[in-house]
Motif scaffolding. Structure first.
Motif, mmCIF file in Angstrom:
data_model
loop_
_atom_site.group_PDB
_atom_site.id
_atom_site.type_symbol
_atom_site.label_atom_id
_atom_site.label_comp_id
_atom_site.label_asym_id
_atom_site.label_seq_id
_atom_site.Cartn_x
_atom_site.Cartn_y
_atom_site.Cartn_z
ATOM 1 N N TYR A 81 -8.951 6.939 -7.554
ATOM 2 C CA TYR A 81 -7.632 6.511 -8.006
ATOM 3 C C TYR A 81 -6.796 7.741 -8.337
ATOM 4 O O TYR A 81 -7.321 8.759 -8.786
ATOM 5 C CB TYR A 81 -7.733 5.647 -9.264
ATOM 6 C CG TYR A 81 -8.463 4.339 -9.059
ATOM 7 C CD1 TYR A 81 -9.825 4.233 -9.300
ATOM 8 C CD2 TYR A 81 -7.774 3.202 -8.629
ATOM 9 C CE1 TYR A 81 -10.502 3.034 -9.114
ATOM 10 C CE2 TYR A 81 -8.443 1.991 -8.449
ATOM 11 C CZ TYR A 81 -9.802 1.930 -8.693
ATOM 12 O OH TYR A 81 -10.464 0.741 -8.511
ATOM 13 N N GLN B 240 -3.689 8.863 -10.831
ATOM 14 C CA GLN B 240 -2.904 8.448 -11.994
ATOM 15 C C GLN B 240 -1.918 9.561 -12.342
ATOM 16 O O GLN B 240 -2.307 10.574 -12.926
ATOM 17 C CB GLN B 240 -3.796 8.123 -13.188
ATOM 18 C CG GLN B 240 -3.031 7.529 -14.359
ATOM 19 C CD GLN B 240 -3.929 7.031 -15.474
ATOM 20 O OE1 GLN B 240 -4.963 7.625 -15.764
ATOM 21 N NE2 GLN B 240 -3.543 5.914 -16.109
ATOM 22 N N LEU C 89 -2.788 3.189 -12.418
ATOM 23 C CA LEU C 89 -3.885 3.616 -11.549
ATOM 24 C C LEU C 89 -3.593 3.160 -10.126
ATOM 25 O O LEU C 89 -3.604 1.971 -9.825
ATOM 26 C CB LEU C 89 -5.186 2.993 -12.039
ATOM 27 C CG LEU C 89 -5.609 3.401 -13.452
ATOM 28 C CD1 LEU C 89 -6.492 2.350 -14.083
ATOM 29 C CD2 LEU C 89 -6.338 4.733 -13.403
ATOM 30 N N LEU D 42 -3.752 13.052 -12.332
ATOM 31 C CA LEU D 42 -5.166 12.938 -12.687
ATOM 32 C C LEU D 42 -5.824 12.088 -11.614
ATOM 33 O O LEU D 42 -5.359 10.989 -11.308
ATOM 34 C CB LEU D 42 -5.306 12.280 -14.062
ATOM 35 C CG LEU D 42 -6.732 12.080 -14.580
ATOM 36 C CD1 LEU D 42 -7.394 13.431 -14.876
ATOM 37 C CD2 LEU D 42 -6.722 11.200 -15.832
ATOM 38 N N LEU E 26 -9.045 10.050 -10.664
ATOM 39 C CA LEU E 26 -10.198 9.409 -11.291
ATOM 40 C C LEU E 26 -11.126 8.840 -10.246
ATOM 41 O O LEU E 26 -10.697 8.236 -9.266
ATOM 42 C CB LEU E 26 -9.737 8.279 -12.222
ATOM 43 C CG LEU E 26 -9.015 8.714 -13.501
ATOM 44 C CD1 LEU E 26 -8.223 7.567 -14.077
ATOM 45 C CD2 LEU E 26 -10.019 9.222 -14.520
ATOM 46 N N PRO F 154 -18.589 -4.276 -12.584
ATOM 47 C CA PRO F 154 -17.671 -3.383 -13.297
ATOM 48 C C PRO F 154 -17.665 -1.980 -12.709
ATOM 49 O O PRO F 154 -18.664 -1.514 -12.164
ATOM 50 C CB PRO F 154 -18.224 -3.376 -14.726
ATOM 51 C CG PRO F 154 -19.623 -3.831 -14.620
ATOM 52 C CD PRO F 154 -19.691 -4.747 -13.439
ATOM 53 N N GLN F 155 -16.525 -1.324 -12.821
ATOM 54 C CA GLN F 155 -16.387 0.053 -12.388
ATOM 55 C C GLN F 155 -16.501 0.960 -13.611
ATOM 56 O O GLN F 155 -15.912 0.703 -14.652
ATOM 57 C CB GLN F 155 -15.037 0.262 -11.709
ATOM 58 C CG GLN F 155 -14.896 -0.533 -10.415
ATOM 59 C CD GLN F 155 -13.565 -0.314 -9.743
ATOM 60 O OE1 GLN F 155 -12.957 0.747 -9.859
ATOM 61 N NE2 GLN F 155 -13.109 -1.316 -9.012
ATOM 62 N N PHE G 57 -15.879 4.765 -14.951
ATOM 63 C CA PHE G 57 -15.026 5.889 -14.590
ATOM 64 C C PHE G 57 -15.557 7.225 -15.089
ATOM 65 O O PHE G 57 -16.162 7.315 -16.173
ATOM 66 C CB PHE G 57 -13.622 5.684 -15.169
ATOM 67 C CG PHE G 57 -12.801 4.679 -14.423
ATOM 68 C CD1 PHE G 57 -12.963 3.326 -14.643
ATOM 69 C CD2 PHE G 57 -11.874 5.095 -13.480
ATOM 70 C CE1 PHE G 57 -12.213 2.389 -13.943
ATOM 71 C CE2 PHE G 57 -11.108 4.176 -12.773
ATOM 72 C CZ PHE G 57 -11.284 2.822 -13.008
ATOM 73 N N GLY G 58 -15.283 8.259 -14.301
ATOM 74 C CA GLY G 58 -15.479 9.619 -14.757
ATOM 75 C C GLY G 58 -14.257 10.071 -15.537
ATOM 76 O O GLY G 58 -13.278 9.320 -15.677
ATOM 77 N N ASP G 59 -14.321 11.297 -16.058
ATOM 78 C CA ASP G 59 -13.216 11.805 -16.880
ATOM 79 C C ASP G 59 -12.047 12.332 -16.056
ATOM 80 O O ASP G 59 -10.999 12.659 -16.608
ATOM 81 C CB ASP G 59 -13.719 12.902 -17.820
ATOM 82 C CG ASP G 59 -14.629 12.354 -18.899
ATOM 83 O OD1 ASP G 59 -15.521 13.099 -19.362
ATOM 84 O OD2 ASP G 59 -14.460 11.174 -19.276
#
Lengths: 110, 113
Positions: free
Chosen positions: B35, B37, B43, B88, B90, B101-102, B104-106
Protein backbone atom coordinates in the motif's frame (compact mmCIF):
# COMPACT_ATOMS: atom_id res chain seq x y z
CA UNK A 1 -14.62 0.61 -5.97
CA UNK A 2 -13.63 2.43 -2.78
CA UNK A 3 -16.14 2.15 0.08
CA UNK A 4 -17.56 5.30 1.62
CA UNK A 5 -16.95 6.03 5.29
CA UNK A 6 -18.86 8.42 7.50
CA UNK A 7 -18.27 10.59 9.36
CA UNK A 8 -14.90 11.84 8.10
CA UNK A 9 -13.93 12.89 11.60
CA UNK A 10 -15.41 12.77 15.08
CA UNK A 11 -14.37 14.23 18.41
CA UNK A 12 -15.50 12.57 21.64
CA UNK A 13 -15.04 12.95 25.36
CA UNK A 14 -13.86 9.93 27.31
CA UNK A 15 -16.77 7.64 28.04
CA UNK A 16 -18.89 8.71 25.07
CA UNK A 17 -20.01 6.38 22.31
CA UNK A 18 -19.42 6.63 18.57
CA UNK A 19 -20.54 4.89 15.40
CA UNK A 20 -18.53 4.76 12.18
CA UNK A 21 -20.21 3.61 8.99
CA UNK A 22 -18.80 1.97 5.90
CA UNK A 23 -20.89 1.42 2.79
CA UNK A 24 -20.49 0.12 -0.74
CA UNK A 25 -22.55 0.40 -3.89
CA UNK A 26 -21.69 -3.20 -4.82
CA UNK A 27 -22.35 -6.55 -3.13
CA UNK A 28 -19.83 -7.18 -0.38
CA UNK A 29 -18.21 -10.48 0.55
CA UNK A 30 -16.52 -9.19 3.68
CA UNK A 31 -15.69 -6.05 5.61
CA UNK A 32 -12.49 -5.55 7.59
CA UNK A 33 -11.86 -2.91 10.23
CA UNK A 34 -8.45 -1.50 11.13
CA UNK A 35 -7.23 1.26 13.40
CA UNK A 36 -4.12 3.33 12.72
CA UNK A 37 -2.68 5.48 15.45
CA UNK A 38 -0.58 8.48 14.52
CA UNK A 39 2.86 7.41 13.32
CA UNK A 40 2.06 3.71 13.56
CA UNK A 41 1.02 0.94 11.20
CA UNK A 42 -2.63 -0.05 10.89
CA UNK A 43 -3.76 -2.74 13.31
CA UNK A 44 -6.45 -5.30 12.55
CA UNK A 45 -9.62 -5.09 14.65
CA UNK A 46 -12.11 -7.53 13.12
CA UNK A 47 -13.55 -9.08 9.98
CA UNK A 48 -17.22 -9.50 9.20
CA UNK A 49 -18.44 -11.90 6.56
CA UNK A 50 -21.79 -11.69 4.80
CA UNK A 51 -24.57 -12.95 7.03
CA UNK A 52 -25.18 -9.94 9.24
CA UNK A 53 -23.08 -11.23 12.10
CA UNK A 54 -21.83 -8.96 14.80
CA UNK A 55 -18.41 -9.22 16.31
CA UNK A 56 -16.79 -7.66 19.30
CA UNK A 57 -13.33 -6.62 20.39
CA UNK A 58 -13.21 -5.28 23.94
CA UNK A 59 -15.71 -2.40 23.88
CA UNK A 60 -15.58 -2.19 20.11
CA UNK A 61 -18.09 -4.15 18.07
CA UNK A 62 -19.31 -4.15 14.49
CA UNK A 63 -22.20 -5.31 12.40
CA UNK A 64 -22.64 -6.12 8.73
CA UNK A 65 -25.92 -5.51 6.94
CA UNK A 66 -25.55 -7.30 3.63
CA UNK A 67 -28.87 -6.01 2.30
CA UNK A 68 -27.67 -2.46 2.68
CA UNK A 69 -24.04 -3.34 1.82
CA UNK A 70 -23.06 -1.51 4.96
CA UNK A 71 -21.02 -2.15 8.07
CA UNK A 72 -21.02 -0.14 11.26
CA UNK A 73 -18.31 0.02 13.91
CA UNK A 74 -19.52 0.76 17.42
CA UNK A 75 -17.17 2.23 20.02
CA UNK A 76 -18.68 2.10 23.49
CA UNK A 77 -17.49 4.13 26.48
CA UNK A 78 -14.55 5.41 24.48
CA UNK A 79 -11.09 5.57 26.01
CA UNK A 80 -8.18 7.86 25.18
CA UNK A 81 -6.48 4.88 23.55
CA UNK A 82 -9.25 4.68 20.95
CA UNK A 83 -7.95 7.79 19.21
CA UNK A 84 -6.72 7.19 15.69
CA UNK A 85 -7.95 6.75 12.17
CA UNK A 86 -10.35 3.89 11.53
CA UNK A 87 -10.32 2.30 8.11
CA UNK A 88 -12.79 -0.15 6.74
CA UNK A 89 -11.63 -2.45 3.97
CA UNK A 90 -13.98 -4.29 1.67
CA UNK A 91 -13.84 -7.33 -0.55
CA UNK A 92 -16.50 -7.42 -3.24
CA UNK A 93 -18.59 -10.52 -3.69
CA UNK A 94 -17.62 -10.76 -7.34
CA UNK A 95 -14.16 -9.33 -7.16
CA UNK A 96 -10.79 -10.17 -5.70
CA UNK A 97 -9.54 -6.72 -4.88
CA UNK A 98 -9.31 -5.52 -1.30
CA UNK A 99 -9.95 -1.77 -1.01
CA UNK A 100 -9.66 0.48 2.01
CA UNK A 101 -12.06 3.31 2.66
CA UNK A 102 -10.74 6.85 3.13
CA UNK A 103 -10.75 6.56 6.92
CA UNK A 104 -12.51 8.21 9.85
CA UNK A 105 -10.37 10.23 12.23
CA UNK A 106 -11.46 9.70 15.83
CA UNK A 107 -10.19 11.93 18.62
CA UNK A 108 -11.01 11.11 22.23
CA UNK A 109 -10.44 13.96 24.66
CA UNK A 110 -10.12 13.70 28.45
CA UNK B 1 6.30 -14.85 16.47
CA UNK B 2 8.12 -12.22 14.42
CA UNK B 3 5.91 -9.68 12.74
CA UNK B 4 6.09 -8.28 9.24
CA UNK B 5 9.45 -6.63 8.67
CA UNK B 6 10.19 -3.99 6.09
CA UNK B 7 13.47 -2.51 4.95
CA UNK B 8 14.82 0.04 4.73
CA UNK B 9 13.01 2.20 7.28
CA UNK B 10 13.80 5.35 5.35
CA UNK B 11 14.91 5.84 1.77
CA UNK B 12 15.93 9.10 0.15
CA UNK B 13 16.14 9.29 -3.63
CA UNK B 14 16.14 11.93 -6.33
CA UNK B 15 13.80 12.27 -9.28
CA UNK B 16 14.39 9.71 -12.00
CA UNK B 17 16.11 7.19 -9.75
CA UNK B 18 14.85 3.73 -8.92
CA UNK B 19 13.87 2.44 -5.49
CA UNK B 20 13.59 -1.09 -4.11
CA UNK B 21 11.61 -1.79 -0.96
CA UNK B 22 11.60 -5.14 0.78
CA UNK B 23 9.10 -7.02 2.92
CA UNK B 24 9.31 -10.23 4.93
CA UNK B 25 5.91 -11.65 5.89
CA UNK B 26 4.96 -13.43 9.07
CA UNK B 27 6.05 -17.04 8.97
CA UNK B 28 3.37 -19.16 7.32
CA UNK B 29 1.73 -16.26 5.52
CA UNK B 30 1.60 -16.67 1.75
CA UNK B 31 0.00 -13.36 0.77
CA UNK B 32 1.73 -10.00 0.66
CA UNK B 33 -0.01 -6.69 0.02
CA UNK B 34 1.63 -3.35 -0.77
CA UNK B 35 0.00 0.00 0.00
CA UNK B 36 1.00 3.60 -0.54
CA UNK B 37 0.07 6.12 2.14
CA UNK B 38 0.82 9.74 1.31
CA UNK B 39 1.19 12.07 4.29
CA UNK B 40 -2.09 12.39 6.15
CA UNK B 41 -3.99 10.39 3.57
CA UNK B 42 -5.51 6.95 3.25
CA UNK B 43 -4.18 3.58 2.18
CA UNK B 44 -3.96 3.17 -1.58
CA UNK B 45 -3.74 -0.44 -2.74
CA UNK B 46 -0.73 -1.13 -4.95
CA UNK B 47 -0.18 -4.86 -5.37
CA UNK B 48 -1.26 -8.23 -4.02
CA UNK B 49 0.93 -11.33 -4.28
CA UNK B 50 -0.03 -14.82 -3.23
CA UNK B 51 1.95 -18.02 -3.65
CA UNK B 52 4.43 -16.22 -5.86
CA UNK B 53 1.84 -14.86 -8.29
CA UNK B 54 0.58 -11.33 -8.76
CA UNK B 55 -3.15 -11.58 -7.97
CA UNK B 56 -4.17 -7.99 -8.44
CA UNK B 57 -2.81 -4.50 -8.78
CA UNK B 58 -4.22 -1.10 -7.98
CA UNK B 59 -4.55 1.94 -10.19
CA UNK B 60 -0.85 2.78 -10.39
CA UNK B 61 1.39 3.21 -13.45
CA UNK B 62 3.54 0.30 -14.65
CA UNK B 63 6.69 1.85 -13.16
CA UNK B 64 5.39 0.39 -9.88
CA UNK B 65 6.15 -3.30 -9.97
CA UNK B 66 7.18 -6.08 -7.68
CA UNK B 67 7.61 -9.73 -7.14
CA UNK B 68 7.23 -12.41 -4.52
CA UNK B 69 9.98 -14.89 -3.89
CA UNK B 70 9.66 -18.63 -3.11
CA UNK B 71 10.08 -17.88 0.60
CA UNK B 72 7.09 -15.46 0.27
CA UNK B 73 9.14 -12.34 0.89
CA UNK B 74 8.47 -9.55 -1.55
CA UNK B 75 10.04 -6.58 -3.26
CA UNK B 76 8.40 -3.42 -4.51
CA UNK B 77 10.26 -1.59 -7.25
CA UNK B 78 9.51 1.95 -8.28
CA UNK B 79 11.22 3.19 -11.43
CA UNK B 80 11.66 6.73 -12.73
CA UNK B 81 10.81 8.22 -9.34
CA UNK B 82 8.66 11.33 -9.26
CA UNK B 83 8.18 13.85 -6.47
CA UNK B 84 4.63 12.62 -5.84
CA UNK B 85 5.96 9.14 -5.06
CA UNK B 86 7.06 10.46 -1.67
CA UNK B 87 5.00 8.48 0.82
CA UNK B 88 4.97 5.74 3.41
CA UNK B 89 4.90 2.34 1.74
CA UNK B 90 3.27 -0.31 3.87
CA UNK B 91 3.48 -4.03 3.42
CA UNK B 92 0.99 -6.42 4.95
CA UNK B 93 0.84 -10.20 5.04
CA UNK B 94 -2.00 -12.65 5.53
CA UNK B 95 -2.75 -16.33 5.31
CA UNK B 96 -3.95 -15.96 1.75
CA UNK B 97 -7.71 -16.11 1.91
CA UNK B 98 -9.35 -12.78 1.34
CA UNK B 99 -11.26 -13.16 4.61
CA UNK B 100 -8.10 -13.36 6.70
CA UNK B 101 -6.73 -10.36 8.60
CA UNK B 102 -3.79 -8.43 7.22
CA UNK B 103 -0.83 -7.77 9.50
CA UNK B 104 1.15 -4.66 8.68
CA UNK B 105 4.82 -3.84 8.88
CA UNK B 106 6.03 -0.44 10.07
CA UNK B 107 6.58 0.76 6.53
CA UNK B 108 9.31 2.36 4.46
CA UNK B 109 9.31 6.14 4.29
CA UNK B 110 10.35 7.07 0.74
CA UNK B 111 11.36 10.68 0.18
CA UNK B 112 12.03 12.04 -3.29
CA UNK B 113 14.16 15.16 -3.50
Amino acid sequence: QQPVQSPQAVILREGEDAVINCSSSKALYSVHWYRQKHGEAPVFLMILLKGGEQKGHEKISASFNEKKQQSSLYLTASQLSYSGTYFCGTVLFYGQNFVFGPGTRLSVLP
Amino acid sequence: EAGVTQSPTHLIKTRGQQATLRCSPISGHTSVYWYQQALGLGLQFLLWYDEGEERNRGNFPPRFSGRQFPNYSSELNVNALELEDSALYLCASSLGDRDKPQHFGDGTRLSIL
